[in-house]
Scaffold this active site. Sequence first.
Site, PDB file in Angstrom:
ATOM      1  N   GLU A 126      -7.412   4.920   7.015  1.00 46.30           N
ATOM      2  CA  GLU A 126      -7.176   6.349   6.702  1.00 46.30           C
ATOM      3  C   GLU A 126      -8.360   6.937   5.934  1.00 46.30           C
ATOM      4  O   GLU A 126      -8.661   8.125   6.073  1.00 46.30           O
ATOM      5  CB  GLU A 126      -5.849   6.496   5.937  1.00 46.30           C
ATOM      6  CG  GLU A 126      -4.662   6.277   6.873  1.00 46.30           C
ATOM      7  CD  GLU A 126      -3.414   5.724   6.213  1.00 46.30           C
ATOM      8  OE1 GLU A 126      -3.301   5.777   4.974  1.00 46.30           O
ATOM      9  OE2 GLU A 126      -2.539   5.228   6.954  1.00 46.30           O
ATOM     10  N   ASN A 143       0.873  -1.173   0.000  1.00 43.68           N
ATOM     11  CA  ASN A 143       0.000   0.000   0.000  1.00 43.68           C
ATOM     12  C   ASN A 143       0.910   1.223   0.000  1.00 43.68           C
ATOM     13  O   ASN A 143       1.447   1.602   1.041  1.00 43.68           O
ATOM     14  CB  ASN A 143      -0.908  -0.012   1.235  1.00 43.68           C
ATOM     15  CG  ASN A 143      -1.798   1.224   1.285  1.00 43.68           C
ATOM     16  OD1 ASN A 143      -1.855   1.994   0.330  1.00 43.68           O
ATOM     17  ND2 ASN A 143      -2.492   1.408   2.393  1.00 43.68           N
ATOM     18  N   TRP A 144       1.066   1.794  -1.185  1.00 42.40           N
ATOM     19  CA  TRP A 144       1.995   2.930  -1.309  1.00 42.40           C
ATOM     20  C   TRP A 144       1.400   4.220  -0.743  1.00 42.40           C
ATOM     21  O   TRP A 144       2.093   5.214  -0.618  1.00 42.40           O
ATOM     22  CB  TRP A 144       2.359   3.149  -2.776  1.00 42.40           C
ATOM     23  CG  TRP A 144       3.265   2.097  -3.347  1.00 42.40           C
ATOM     24  CD1 TRP A 144       4.074   1.217  -2.675  1.00 42.40           C
ATOM     25  CD2 TRP A 144       3.496   1.827  -4.745  1.00 42.40           C
ATOM     26  NE1 TRP A 144       4.770   0.428  -3.554  1.00 42.40           N
ATOM     27  CE2 TRP A 144       4.432   0.783  -4.830  1.00 42.40           C
ATOM     28  CE3 TRP A 144       2.984   2.376  -5.924  1.00 42.40           C
ATOM     29  CZ2 TRP A 144       4.879   0.275  -6.054  1.00 42.40           C
ATOM     30  CZ3 TRP A 144       3.431   1.871  -7.142  1.00 42.40           C
ATOM     31  CH2 TRP A 144       4.364   0.840  -7.208  1.00 42.40           C
ATOM     32  N   LYS A 145       0.114   4.216  -0.459  1.00 44.77           N
ATOM     33  CA  LYS A 145      -0.562   5.434   0.024  1.00 44.77           C
ATOM     34  C   LYS A 145      -0.265   6.592  -0.930  1.00 44.77           C
ATOM     35  O   LYS A 145      -0.203   6.368  -2.133  1.00 44.77           O
ATOM     36  CB  LYS A 145      -0.160   5.718   1.474  1.00 44.77           C
ATOM     37  CG  LYS A 145      -0.338   4.483   2.354  1.00 44.77           C
ATOM     38  CD  LYS A 145      -0.243   4.740   3.811  1.00 44.77           C
ATOM     39  CE  LYS A 145      -0.450   3.420   4.559  1.00 44.77           C
ATOM     40  NZ  LYS A 145      -0.498   3.585   5.996  1.00 44.77           N
ATOM     41  N   HIS A 156      -9.973   1.426   3.953  1.00 46.05           N
ATOM     42  CA  HIS A 156      -8.731   1.569   4.727  1.00 46.05           C
ATOM     43  C   HIS A 156      -8.988   2.532   5.892  1.00 46.05           C
ATOM     44  O   HIS A 156      -9.753   3.494   5.750  1.00 46.05           O
ATOM     45  CB  HIS A 156      -7.610   2.094   3.820  1.00 46.05           C
ATOM     46  CG  HIS A 156      -6.276   2.074   4.504  1.00 46.05           C
ATOM     47  ND1 HIS A 156      -5.892   3.052   5.384  1.00 46.05           N
ATOM     48  CD2 HIS A 156      -5.267   1.173   4.461  1.00 46.05           C
ATOM     49  CE1 HIS A 156      -4.689   2.760   5.863  1.00 46.05           C
ATOM     50  NE2 HIS A 156      -4.289   1.623   5.316  1.00 46.05           N
ATOM     51  N   GLY A 196       1.620   2.573  10.643  1.00 46.75           N
ATOM     52  CA  GLY A 196       2.579   3.673  10.509  1.00 46.75           C
ATOM     53  C   GLY A 196       3.176   4.126  11.829  1.00 46.75           C
ATOM     54  O   GLY A 196       3.820   5.169  11.904  1.00 46.75           O
ATOM     55  N   GLY A 243       2.498  -1.035   4.265  1.00 45.07           N
ATOM     56  CA  GLY A 243       2.627   0.377   3.926  1.00 45.07           C
ATOM     57  C   GLY A 243       4.090   0.774   3.828  1.00 45.07           C
ATOM     58  O   GLY A 243       4.742   0.559   2.807  1.00 45.07           O
ATOM     59  N   GLY A 244       4.615   1.346   4.912  1.00 45.18           N
ATOM     60  CA  GLY A 244       5.972   1.905   4.911  1.00 45.18           C
ATOM     61  C   GLY A 244       7.031   1.006   4.294  1.00 45.18           C
ATOM     62  O   GLY A 244       7.817   1.452   3.437  1.00 45.18           O
ATOM     63  N   GLU A 292      -6.222  -4.650  10.053  1.00 43.01           N
ATOM     64  CA  GLU A 292      -5.235  -3.601  10.276  1.00 43.01           C
ATOM     65  C   GLU A 292      -5.572  -2.848  11.562  1.00 43.01           C
ATOM     66  O   GLU A 292      -6.387  -1.907  11.538  1.00 43.01           O
ATOM     67  CB  GLU A 292      -5.220  -2.626   9.102  1.00 43.01           C
ATOM     68  CG  GLU A 292      -4.826  -3.269   7.792  1.00 43.01           C
ATOM     69  CD  GLU A 292      -4.139  -2.278   6.873  1.00 43.01           C
ATOM     70  OE1 GLU A 292      -3.008  -2.550   6.481  1.00 43.01           O
ATOM     71  OE2 GLU A 292      -4.720  -1.230   6.573  1.00 43.01           O
ATOM     72  N   SER A 312       2.562  -1.767  10.389  1.00 48.29           N
ATOM     73  CA  SER A 312       4.002  -1.806  10.656  1.00 48.29           C
ATOM     74  C   SER A 312       4.617  -3.185  10.397  1.00 48.29           C
ATOM     75  O   SER A 312       5.558  -3.587  11.083  1.00 48.29           O
ATOM     76  CB  SER A 312       4.306  -1.328  12.078  1.00 48.29           C
ATOM     77  OG  SER A 312       3.870   0.012  12.240  1.00 48.29           O
TER      78      SER A 312
HETATM   79  P1  PGA Z   1       2.151   0.485   7.603  1.00 42.50           P
HETATM   80  O1  PGA Z   1       0.772   0.695   6.827  1.00 42.50           O
HETATM   81  O2  PGA Z   1       2.727  -0.814   7.123  1.00 42.50           O
HETATM   82  O3  PGA Z   1       2.998   1.675   7.200  1.00 42.50           O
HETATM   83  O4  PGA Z   1       1.848   0.460   9.051  1.00 42.50           O
HETATM   84  C1  PGA Z   1      -0.095  -0.390   6.570  1.00 42.50           C
HETATM   85  C2  PGA Z   1      -1.360   0.110   5.941  1.00 42.50           C
HETATM   86  O5  PGA Z   1      -1.824   1.207   6.299  1.00 42.50           O
HETATM   87  O6  PGA Z   1      -1.930  -0.549   5.057  1.00 42.50           O
END
Ligand code: PGA
Length: 256
Positions: free
Chosen positions: A100, A9-11, A98, A174, A235-236, A168, A214
Amino acid sequence: MRKPFVAANWKMNLLAAQLPDYFQVLRSELTAQANVWQQVDVAFAAPYLLLPTAHQCCGGDFLVTAQNVHQEPSGAYTGEIAIGMLKEAGVMSSLVGHSERRQYFSETDEIVAAKTKACLQAGMLPIVCIGETRHERESRATQDVLAKQLKAVLPVVSVEQKIVFAYEPVWAIGTGLTATDEQAQEAHAFIRGVVQDELGKEFASSLRILYGGSAKPENFSGLLAQADIDGGLVGGASLKPKDFAAMILQAAQGAL
Ligand code: PGA
């Protein structure tokens, strides 16, 4: 056995111009293991404008997925993207709900259900995200929250359709905090149980449930070793192609 599924997930990160290098590094890391494509499904959730370039770079080897869709097929929704537009660009999957999106864009369980329904009807694979906040976990409401989020979505799913869930925990996204293997397994087993109650054992036992929050090369294999964890939404760590490739290889290893 469920085939592992590892999704980046590159956001709102990266530029189209960076993708050829990204995929070159990723592919060169992956050649360390033969047939990795057969052992793991790999997806990249890219920002809309990056989708065509990501699609080109992925060829037929990886799935490209959107990070969001609109539930209506067309109309006066300024700034939104319709499923038909995604399909025209060769995109056959999307993240839905998601945290977010829920937190910053006010997506309710009802909206998440409508988006999931629209994806399923259009033959797009929805990757539906659910999870509790820190406050909800601390007040021991995790299972209630997961059940509520699932029960909003499951009525729009029928057993012949394909869907993926991602657990999640919001407090782990994050933040560098990861759910322990046991916390994650407990939540995944609970999710599978709720799905089984609603849609039956056969559907539940073939459903892939990804962990997100994470996840990184240092903690991923412990998570993957859990009975109900079938992959990750990353994500990250997915912004670094070497780290993401290492995680894909861990999933492939586990699948052997
Ligand atoms: P993260 O994000 O790995 O940076 O915690 C995961 C996500 O939001 O899908």
